[in-house]
Design a protein around this motif. Sequence first.
Motif, PDB file in Angstrom:
ATOM      1  N   GLY A   1       0.829  -1.113   0.060  1.00 41.65           N
ATOM      2  CA  GLY A   1       0.084  -0.013   0.138  1.00 41.65           C
ATOM      3  C   GLY A   1       0.847   1.318   0.170  1.00 41.65           C
ATOM      4  N   GLU A   2       2.174   1.123   0.168  1.00 43.21           N
ATOM      5  CA  GLU A   2       3.034   2.340  -0.055  1.00 43.21           C
ATOM      6  C   GLU A   2       4.000   2.281  -1.141  1.00 43.21           C
ATOM      7  OE1 GLU A   2       4.166   2.196   5.044  1.00 43.21           O
ATOM      8  OE2 GLU A   2       5.337   1.257   3.385  1.00 43.21           O
ATOM      9  N   ASP A   3       4.563   3.333  -1.593  1.00 41.69           N
ATOM     10  CA  ASP A   3       5.620   3.224  -2.817  1.00 41.69           C
ATOM     11  C   ASP A   3       6.605   1.975  -2.404  1.00 41.69           C
ATOM     12  OD1 ASP A   3       4.551   5.354  -3.612  1.00 41.69           O
ATOM     13  OD2 ASP A   3       6.091   6.600  -3.193  1.00 41.69           O
ATOM     14  N   ILE A   4       7.184   1.459  -3.503  1.00 41.64           N
ATOM     15  CA  ILE A   4       7.829   0.262  -3.461  1.00 41.64           C
ATOM     16  C   ILE A   4       8.871   0.370  -4.705  1.00 41.64           C
ATOM     17  CG2 ILE A   4       8.044  -2.057  -3.962  1.00 41.64           C
ATOM     18  CD1 ILE A   4       5.655  -2.842  -2.268  1.00 41.64           C
ATOM     19  N   LEU A   5      10.099   0.001  -3.999  1.00 37.32           N
ATOM     20  CA  LEU A   5      11.138   0.129  -5.222  1.00 37.32           C
ATOM     21  C   LEU A   5      12.028  -1.068  -5.053  1.00 37.32           C
ATOM     22  CD1 LEU A   5      12.915   2.050  -6.935  1.00 37.32           C
ATOM     23  CD2 LEU A   5      14.385   2.175  -5.165  1.00 37.32           C
ATOM     24  N   GLU A   6      12.006  -1.903  -5.971  1.00 40.64           N
ATOM     25  CA  GLU A   6      12.698  -3.170  -6.035  1.00 40.64           C
ATOM     26  C   GLU A   6      13.980  -3.214  -6.876  1.00 40.64           C
ATOM     27  OE1 GLU A   6      10.263  -6.468  -7.416  1.00 40.64           O
ATOM     28  OE2 GLU A   6       9.130  -6.674  -5.679  1.00 40.64           O
ATOM     29  N   LEU A   7      15.214  -3.647  -6.290  1.00 36.85           N
ATOM     30  CA  LEU A   7      16.516  -3.774  -7.007  1.00 36.85           C
ATOM     31  C   LEU A   7      16.739  -5.185  -7.217  1.00 36.85           C
ATOM     32  CD1 LEU A   7      18.130  -1.178  -4.455  1.00 36.85           C
ATOM     33  CD2 LEU A   7      16.726  -0.591  -6.522  1.00 36.85           C
ATOM     34  N   HIS A   8      16.558  -5.431  -8.523  1.00 37.16           N
ATOM     35  CA  HIS A   8      17.291  -6.905  -8.749  1.00 37.16           C
ATOM     36  C   HIS A   8      18.664  -6.754  -9.233  1.00 37.16           C
ATOM     37  CE1 HIS A   8      12.915  -8.429  -9.612  1.00 37.16           C
ATOM     38  NE2 HIS A   8      12.829  -7.427  -8.939  1.00 37.16           N
ATOM     39  N   VAL A   9      19.575  -7.245  -8.186  1.00 37.27           N
ATOM     40  CA  VAL A   9      21.025  -7.133  -8.484  1.00 37.27           C
ATOM     41  C   VAL A   9      21.441  -8.406  -8.634  1.00 37.27           C
ATOM     42  CG1 VAL A   9      21.098  -5.063  -7.195  1.00 37.27           C
ATOM     43  CG2 VAL A   9      21.449  -7.249  -5.838  1.00 37.27           C
ATOM     44  N   HIS A  10      22.893  -8.556  -9.045  1.00 34.25           N
ATOM     45  CA  HIS A  10      23.700  -9.909  -9.103  1.00 34.25           C
ATOM     46  C   HIS A  10      23.767 -10.352  -7.607  1.00 34.25           C
ATOM     47  CE1 HIS A  10      25.037  -7.994 -12.907  1.00 34.25           C
ATOM     48  NE2 HIS A  10      24.901  -9.297 -13.281  1.00 34.25           N
ATOM     49  N   GLY A  11      23.431 -12.005  -7.467  1.00 33.20           N
ATOM     50  CA  GLY A  11      23.332 -12.660  -6.438  1.00 33.20           C
ATOM     51  C   GLY A  11      24.626 -12.967  -5.670  1.00 33.20           C
ATOM     52  N   GLY A  12      25.737 -12.247  -5.912  1.00 29.85           N
ATOM     53  CA  GLY A  12      26.892 -12.577  -5.345  1.00 29.85           C
ATOM     54  C   GLY A  12      26.920 -12.006  -3.738  1.00 29.85           C
ATOM     55  N   PRO A  13      27.448 -12.680  -2.897  1.00 30.43           N
ATOM     56  CA  PRO A  13      27.021 -12.180  -1.187  1.00 30.43           C
ATOM     57  C   PRO A  13      27.877 -10.671  -1.265  1.00 30.43           C
ATOM     58  CG  PRO A  13      27.901 -14.509  -1.526  1.00 30.43           C
ATOM     59  CD  PRO A  13      28.141 -14.206  -2.689  1.00 30.43           C
ATOM     60  N   ALA A  14      28.701 -10.642  -1.762  1.00 35.87           N
ATOM     61  CA  ALA A  14      29.445  -9.190  -1.685  1.00 35.87           C
ATOM     62  C   ALA A  14      28.901  -8.027  -2.348  1.00 35.87           C
ATOM     63  CB  ALA A  14      31.214  -9.092  -2.451  1.00 35.87           C
ATOM     64  N   VAL A  15      27.965  -8.202  -3.624  1.00 35.07           N
ATOM     65  CA  VAL A  15      27.178  -7.427  -4.018  1.00 35.07           C
ATOM     66  C   VAL A  15      26.041  -7.078  -3.329  1.00 35.07           C
ATOM     67  CG1 VAL A  15      25.994  -6.838  -6.252  1.00 35.07           C
ATOM     68  CG2 VAL A  15      27.952  -7.851  -6.470  1.00 35.07           C
ATOM     69  N   VAL A  16      25.352  -8.003  -2.846  1.00 38.20           N
ATOM     70  CA  VAL A  16      24.315  -7.653  -1.999  1.00 38.20           C
ATOM     71  C   VAL A  16      24.471  -7.149  -0.722  1.00 38.20           C
ATOM     72  CG1 VAL A  16      22.611  -9.145  -0.500  1.00 38.20           C
ATOM     73  CG2 VAL A  16      23.062 -10.068  -3.043  1.00 38.20           C
ATOM     74  N   LYS A  17      25.533  -7.629  -0.081  1.00 33.10           N
ATOM     75  CA  LYS A  17      26.037  -6.835   1.039  1.00 33.10           C
ATOM     76  C   LYS A  17      26.116  -5.547   0.839  1.00 33.10           C
ATOM     77  CE  LYS A  17      29.566  -7.127   4.773  1.00 33.10           C
ATOM     78  NZ  LYS A  17      30.617  -7.860   5.242  1.00 33.10           N
ATOM     79  N   ALA A  18      26.942  -5.098  -0.485  1.00 31.70           N
ATOM     80  CA  ALA A  18      27.507  -3.509  -0.571  1.00 31.70           C
ATOM     81  C   ALA A  18      26.183  -2.633  -0.774  1.00 31.70           C
ATOM     82  CB  ALA A  18      28.414  -3.496  -1.697  1.00 31.70           C
TER      83      ALA A  18
END
Length: 614
Positions: A152-169
């Motif tokens: 019910g609110e604004d939503i932003l989805e980020l589909h990034v590469h699934g490497g642990p370092a990328v996700v953590k950054a």
Amino acid sequence: MRAVRPIYNRLQTARLLHPSSTRLFTASRCSVALQQRKWQTSAARSPANLHASTTQRAHHSNAFVKTSVNAGETTIYALSTAPGRAAIAVIRISGPACVEIYHRLCPSKPLPEPRLAALRTLTDPTQPPSADTILDSNALVLYFPSPRTATGEDILELHVHGGPAVVKAVLAALPCCPTSRGRIRYAEPGEFTRRAFLNGRLDLTQVEALGDTLSATTEQQRRLSVRGTTSALARRYETWRAQLLYARGELEALIDFSEDQHFDEAPDVLAASVAAQVSRLRKQLEAHRVNAVRGELLREGIDVALLGAPNAGKSSLLNRIVGREAAIVSHEAGTTRDVVEVGVDIGGWYCRLGDMAGLRKSAVAGVRDANGAVGNEAASGVVGAVEQEGIRRAKQRALESDVVIVMTSVESIVSGQSASLVVDPEVQETARECYENGAALLVVVNKIDKIPKGFEADTLVQPWKHAIQRKFPLDQEEQVFFVSCKEAFAPSSDTADPGNIQQFLKGLISVFARITSAIIPDLEDAAPDPSMWQESLGATERHRLLLEDCIFHLDSFLAEVQPSLEFPERSSEGDLDVVVAAESLRAAADCLAKITGKGQVGDVEEVLGVVFEK
């Protein structure tokens, strides 16, 4: 009556009258003046009975929702996919600062069109854009503007590469984005779903079904959870709640206007009409409650116990069903001392198979060969203290089970020239206790490979079936199965079903289907609606407990009203306490409101923490 007529007209204009009656209803939308008159009339009789109106409770509940959603203007984010190395990871952001977060991560690119994916380069929001500040050079970004979103609110989805370092950054960069729309923080468990509920995107029954969908591991669990994600179950509860409000309004009309004596029906006739409605509703609620118990078997799993004497083949059958050596198999009696429990998917039903210690006494009762003669054989071995404890635990596990598989075995005698079916009296007694406790029984006759060659199987099987039916409380002969775990372990090439294990599993699945199918109540004035009662299987344990409370209050109402119906001459003497009867209906309606999360403020706060953290 002239003073009441303006109120009557306003109520009629607002369509607060029952469509099939001209009776006056004091439902939740009654005017404040009418509510005040009711309180003044009934205060002397029962000061604590009548509470704040439904309109006031709804006002406070809405205020609670608004405060909860907008408190602090916080924006939340979380990793929506499973942690670990993967091709793609989805990070979801919900709240008023979504647009500002996007412009901080992608300062040189315009906001994507709503609900259309766009390829973007994500950069560190705390530093000027450069090659060294890139977090992910090829991320898919989707923007969903409120209010037509999951939360019910604004939503932003980020589909990034699934490497642990990328996700953590990327996760570390989000709370560092400077915004003017409040703080940004990592979401608490279930907080996205909580906001969806508070913003009216999901009702509480859909939230619980969503949790079941995420945890479903078998086909039947999937079907149950998908059926519950629709709002049909909540609409059913709200329909019943509205019926109770209408019935309550009819009774409260007696409180408000009984002195005017302008009713088309006498009070006892009106009470009889309301009681008939409540009785019919109670039948539906009771069937719904029973179906909720059956739905729990689908959701949580069916407990199955293997009950039998030592060396009857319980562990061997367990190993054949699960397809691995889950339990130790030995010719030594009393090998299994504790309960060995294995979870397994059988035909789409999740069940917990329990292999237990064998039950035995000093003697065993046997069913002889084709003649059906019964005899006794001395039991060998001494039952020690450890095995006695194992037998006690086996009985306890069997009595707590939903399905009990009674294991018996064929034993060859006289050097393989004849065969005997052995049934231990301890097993027979425990099986009967399990049946009386509500468990479904199946009997498995193991070791049919010991039947001597030259004997016609039918000449032994049919008398054994009749003898088993005399010893065990079975509903039909189809609940007796003849198997050979030995042949199933070393199948021959020309046998489609070695050891008859598959035939037994089909019978077990049919029992699962029978004990988890929806019960359709027998309603005289309406045709049964199977889809309605299939939905009731999606009711949770929380629903069941509230339904029991609702039924309790309906029983209290009927106990108050029905004596006056049996002795109508007493109703004029004031034996029918309309205030108490109406209060019982109010309490019953509140129980249904708690199920959907539309109860009082305190009720909502109590259930939210329990439901959403799942």
